[in-house]
Design an enzyme around this catalytic site. Sequence first.
Site, PDB file in Angstrom:
ATOM      1  N   GLY A 291       5.100   0.491  13.401  1.00  0.00           N
ATOM      2  CA  GLY A 291       3.832   0.033  13.966  1.00  0.00           C
ATOM      3  C   GLY A 291       3.993  -0.840  15.187  1.00  0.00           C
TER       4      GLY A 291
ATOM      5  N   SER B 285       0.842  -1.197   0.000  1.00  0.00           N
ATOM      6  CA  SER B 285       0.000   0.000   0.000  1.00  0.00           C
ATOM      7  C   SER B 285       0.876   1.246   0.000  1.00  0.00           C
ATOM      8  CB  SER B 285      -0.926   0.013   1.232  1.00  0.00           C
ATOM      9  OG  SER B 285      -0.162   0.089   2.424  1.00  0.00           O
ATOM     10  N   GLY B 286       0.226   2.379  -0.244  1.00  0.00           N
ATOM     11  CA  GLY B 286       0.934   3.641  -0.236  1.00  0.00           C
ATOM     12  C   GLY B 286       0.051   4.751   0.287  1.00  0.00           C
TER      13      GLY B 286
ATOM     14  N   HIS C 211      15.010   4.993   0.252  1.00  0.00           N
ATOM     15  CA  HIS C 211      14.674   3.709   0.868  1.00  0.00           C
ATOM     16  C   HIS C 211      13.886   3.970   2.140  1.00  0.00           C
ATOM     17  CE1 HIS C 211      15.979  -0.331   2.790  1.00  0.00           C
ATOM     18  NE2 HIS C 211      14.861  -0.466   2.088  1.00  0.00           N
ATOM     19  N   ASP C 212      12.718   3.364   2.266  1.00  0.00           N
ATOM     20  CA  ASP C 212      11.830   3.699   3.387  1.00  0.00           C
ATOM     21  C   ASP C 212      12.470   3.447   4.748  1.00  0.00           C
ATOM     22  OD1 ASP C 212      11.688   0.917   3.158  1.00  0.00           O
ATOM     23  OD2 ASP C 212       9.567   0.875   2.634  1.00  0.00           O
ATOM     24  N   THR C 213      13.315   2.412   4.849  1.00  0.00           N
ATOM     25  CA  THR C 213      13.982   2.186   6.133  1.00  0.00           C
ATOM     26  C   THR C 213      14.970   3.299   6.432  1.00  0.00           C
ATOM     27  OG1 THR C 213      13.787  -0.202   5.758  1.00  0.00           O
ATOM     28  CG2 THR C 213      15.245   0.507   7.518  1.00  0.00           C
TER      29      THR C 213
END
Length: 494
Positions: free
Chosen positions: A407, A15-16, A239-241
């Site tokens: 999360g 998802s985004g 990069h999301d991390t």
Amino acid sequence: MNNKCFFAVDLGATSGRTIIGGLADGKVVLEELTRFDNNLIEVNGHFYWDIYALYFEIIKGLKVAKQKNKEIASIGIDTWGVDFVCVSEDGAVNQPLAYRDPHTFEAMDDYLANVMSREKVYGVTGIQFLNFNSIFQLHAMRKAGNSALKNAKKILFIPDALSYMLTGEMVCEYTIASTAQLLDPRTKRLDSGLLASLGLDESHFGKMVNPGDIIGILTPEVQKMTGLGAVPVVAVAGHDTGSAVAAVPAKNERFAYLSSGTWSLMGIETKNAIINKVSYDRNFTNEGGIEGTTRFLKNICGMWLYERCRKEWTDAPKSHSELIAEAMQKPAFQSLINPDDAMFANPSSMVEAIQSYCQKTNQHVPQGYAEICRCIFDSLALRYRQVFSYLKEMADFPIEVLHIIGGGSLNNDLNQFTANSCGVEVLAGPQEGTALGNIMVQAKAAGEVKDLWDMRKVIANSLDLRRFSPKDKGMWDEAYEKFLKIVNNNNLKY
């Protein structure tokens, strides 16, 4: 939040969403604009990402921001790693193959057996071995005679491809490139030897940029579609991390982090890459971070175990809190598993896989959702301790605190277990680490904060962090010895 804001695109593999954020009174405030699915497309035996659907959703989010009369100062995009787009000579963007495509299943073993040794590849890149890393995807495509690759003028990683679609500028952002297993973290450039082994060179990639650099401004067509002006697109930690770790609200460098979600990533932030026999044997990875830092980390199977089991538990409470409360009433440490055992990667039944593991290792076989949930949480905390102990050995500074972000930071019971197991103070939060990191890099590019530590100070001021102090040391020490015996007897190498 005032009308001037930063626009973040945060894309995951399922998802985004688009988010706006801004700074006020020394704090950062976020507002979600849109949320959407990111779907795999299966065609003729291959799996693709729909890059045009993602582009459409970005345009849609920009339109919503305009309708809300928000003054967008800049735009930044972060995504998952390793995947890339082939751009043809005429500028056409080809639909990218997904890392889940089966063409990579044998590619890593074939490359390491016939092209370059495992030791040499790790010695150059310091990246952990995963069959879907970009290097092995490119090898598989080359062997298959993939037409998109054969005719590619440029190869752009996913956030860079979307920035190109918005601006017409082709770049190669450092943090996302570092996931490819093609980059030397010491030179901070794509390695010519690895590229040559794939029939490529640096000219096949865009200009290397770092988080905070300006990529370009929105094209006239995007300006017309959205009603916006010449808004700059900023290279964030693509990069999301990388964006998530940038948002760790640490006070100094003496910290470790645990990005906790479906997968857990535990690591430290270092000035230089750690590439040696120990890091190789333990399969640690060195990925690019903000301001030239390195994210030295290890992937751990996280809440994937719990999420998969929940889909099977027809009799379990619908509420997470109720289910976990029942699990906490069950005896501790009566059943332990290695969360990173290959049998938990994608079993047809996670419940049966856990029970089988416990039976095979001569333990109590957990029955019912509460016992299995307790088994998962106990085991994760003990695996965290094992990886944390490796980090303490390899870090060149004392680790004084563990920050849990993502999360999973909302799971107070697992947070406490992690503090108990690792014997370290745990600070939990933020949940929205990736979006915060994206926004704050844009704020730095705009001159609203001066550096990474200023970013982290603003984020810390914006949160109410939850603190968990270690307890029950003797009980957890005894449990860890039991865990190691089970794991070592079941042939876990690292």
